[in-house]
Design an enzyme around this catalytic site. Structure first.
Site, PDB file in Angstrom:
ATOM      1  CB  CYS A 253      -6.902  44.083  97.448  1.00 43.72           C
ATOM      2  SG  CYS A 253      -7.525  42.952  96.208  1.00 43.72           S
TER       3      CYS A 253
ATOM      4  CE1 TYR B 138      -1.409  42.846  91.911  1.00 40.58           C
ATOM      5  CE2 TYR B 138      -3.073  43.959  90.582  1.00 40.58           C
ATOM      6  CZ  TYR B 138      -2.523  43.650  91.822  1.00 40.58           C
ATOM      7  OH  TYR B 138      -3.095  44.157  92.969  1.00 40.58           O
TER       8      TYR B 138
HETATM    9  N1  LIG Z   1      -9.911  36.823  91.328  1.00 37.78           N
HETATM   10  C1  LIG Z   1      -9.760  37.419  92.552  1.00 37.78           C
HETATM   11  C2  LIG Z   1      -8.342  37.992  92.714  1.00 37.78           C
HETATM   12  C3  LIG Z   1      -8.132  38.585  94.061  1.00 37.78           C
HETATM   13  C4  LIG Z   1      -6.642  38.811  94.350  1.00 37.78           C
HETATM   14  O1  LIG Z   1      -5.764  38.415  93.563  1.00 37.78           O
HETATM   15  N2  LIG Z   1      -6.361  39.439  95.492  1.00 37.78           N
HETATM   16  C5  LIG Z   1      -4.978  39.685  95.880  1.00 37.78           C
HETATM   17  C6  LIG Z   1      -4.828  41.023  96.549  1.00 37.78           C
HETATM   18  S1  LIG Z   1      -4.866  42.367  95.437  1.00 37.78           S
HETATM   19  C7  LIG Z   1      -4.574  38.676  96.917  1.00 37.78           C
HETATM   20  O2  LIG Z   1      -5.290  38.452  97.866  1.00 37.78           O
HETATM   21  N3  LIG Z   1      -3.390  38.088  96.748  1.00 37.78           N
HETATM   22  C8  LIG Z   1      -2.820  37.189  97.690  1.00 37.78           C
HETATM   23  C9  LIG Z   1      -1.819  36.270  97.079  1.00 37.78           C
HETATM   24  O3  LIG Z   1      -1.727  36.243  95.841  1.00 37.78           O
HETATM   25  O4  LIG Z   1      -1.143  35.565  97.816  1.00 37.78           O
HETATM   26  C10 LIG Z   1     -10.829  38.478  92.668  1.00 37.78           C
HETATM   27  O5  LIG Z   1     -10.968  39.308  91.768  1.00 37.78           O
HETATM   28  O6  LIG Z   1     -11.540  38.447  93.656  1.00 37.78           O
END
Ligand SMILES: N[C@@H](CCC(=O)N[C@@H](CS)C(=O)NCC(=O)O)C(=O)O
Length: 334
Positions: free
Chosen positions: A64, A201
């Site tokens: 991530c 994304y």
């Molecule tokens: N705003 C958050 C975004 C984090 C994020 O989107 N992480 C993704 C992984 S790259 C995630 O955990 N996605 C899980 C999902 O969308 O179900 C940050 O910057 O901490």
């Protein structure tokens, strides 16, 4: 230990639920407390999170880019012995991030399991004390071992905490958000977040041709602009590496291996942008940074988890790159 709401049911909040009219819309993070030197409240959230050695834990995926920022700051700020880490498994399916962990996944992907509670899934930590939580189950998570709660699930905030809240304990005064550059950093961050970090994304998860084309075009226009800027500036805001550089870099290091192919960001490979590419190499070669990069975990996560856009989960062989090769940034002379 936790009252688990739903490790057996499908989460309703994964990335597919974030697509509206063909466009991917990232949800806002909901845990926004701050660790501070004396435990006073930060810009948002509650007080009570005083900086202490051994008290906080980071939950990350090595795939991530947002979690990667936090590992970089832990490294740069000498916090490795102050903040512990658990690494999820790269595969993320209907139940969200899991702590599946065996010898092979440890070797290949750096998984650790949940080092604190031996949970099966990340969702257990979110729902444990907030059973009505209805946001996304994301990494990174900064966890307070003392109160057993999530301090923050917003990487942009977590890196600011790591940048300064622990200085009196570590003696590390490096400042990646120095007062004189804060406006410039905020401006670059805004541009980079919308067009590049989230731009890949929005391109990859677009579910109409129109949304894909608009976002891909926008992304590459932004990269062309950054390439021009880096022809004359050593780093994004001048002669000093700041938070803005590390926030851009976690997207750059994934670009050719994943975003180019999997997210169809393929007008060019990153290595065809001469200035950006050498800038990426220079940052990769900063002390301790290569240790934060696990390309096997990165590739496995994206290609094998997003089955809606890569139905067989095949992980392609390319693009292997040697990031230890010499960079040409010294010639810039800034
Ligand atoms: N705003 C958050 C975004 C984090 C994020 O989107 N992480 C993704 C992984 S790259 C995630 O955990 N996605 C899980 C999902 O969308 O179900 C940050 O910057 O901490």
């Amino acid at each position: 230990m936790y009252n688990i709401k739903s490790s057996s049911q499908q989460l309703k909040t994964n990335w597919k639920s974030s697509i509206k009219d063909g466009e991917y819309k990232r949800k806002d993070s909901q845990f926004r407390h701050w660790v501070t030197p004396n435990g006073d409240a930060g810009p948002t959230g509650n007080s009570g999170f005083v900086a202490q050695a051994g008290r906080y834990h980071l939950y990350v995926s090595l795939a991530c880019p947002w979690a990667h920022r936090t590992l970089i700051f832990r490294q740069l700020k000498g916090l490795a012995s102050f903040i512990t880490v658990s690494v999820v498994h790269p595969d993320m399916f209907g139940q969200g991030w899991s702590f599946d962990h065996d010898q092979q996944s440890a070797q290949l992907y750096g998984t650790t399991g949940d080092e604190l509670y031996q949970s099966g899934h990340m969702s257990e930590l979110y729902f444990g004390k907030a059973p009505d939580y209805n946001g996304a189950i994301t990494v990174p998570v900064l966890w307070d071992k003392k109160q057993q709660v999530i301090v923050s699930n917003e990487s942009a905030d977590i890196i600011r905490m790591l940048n300064s809240a622990f200085n009196h304990l570590t003696g590390n005064e490096l400042d990646f958000y120095p007062p004189a550059l804060q406006d410039a950093i905020d401006n670059v961050n805004d541009f980079v977040y919308h067009n590049v970090n989230n731009g890949v994304y929005k391109t990859g998860f677009a579910s109409t041709q129109q949304a894909y084309q608009a976002n891909a075009t926008n992304l590459f226009e932004a990269l062309e602009q950054l390439d021009k800027l880096l022809a004359n500036k050593r780093y994004l805001t001048g002669s000093q590496i700041t938070e803005a550089d590390w926030r851009l870099w976690t997207t750059l290091i994934r670009f050719d291996a994943v975003y180019h192919t999997h997210f169809k960001c393929n007008l060019k490979l990153l290595k065809e942008f001469h200035n950006i590419y050498h800038y990426m190499l220079e940052l990769y070669q900063q002390p301790g940074i290569s240790d934060t990069v696990n390309i096997a975990h990165i590739k496995r996560h994206y290609y094998a988890s997003h089955l809606a856009i890569n139905p067989y989960g095949i992980v392609p062989l390319g693009h292997q790159q040697d990031w230890s090769q010499p960079h040409n940034r010294d010639a810039i002379g800034l």
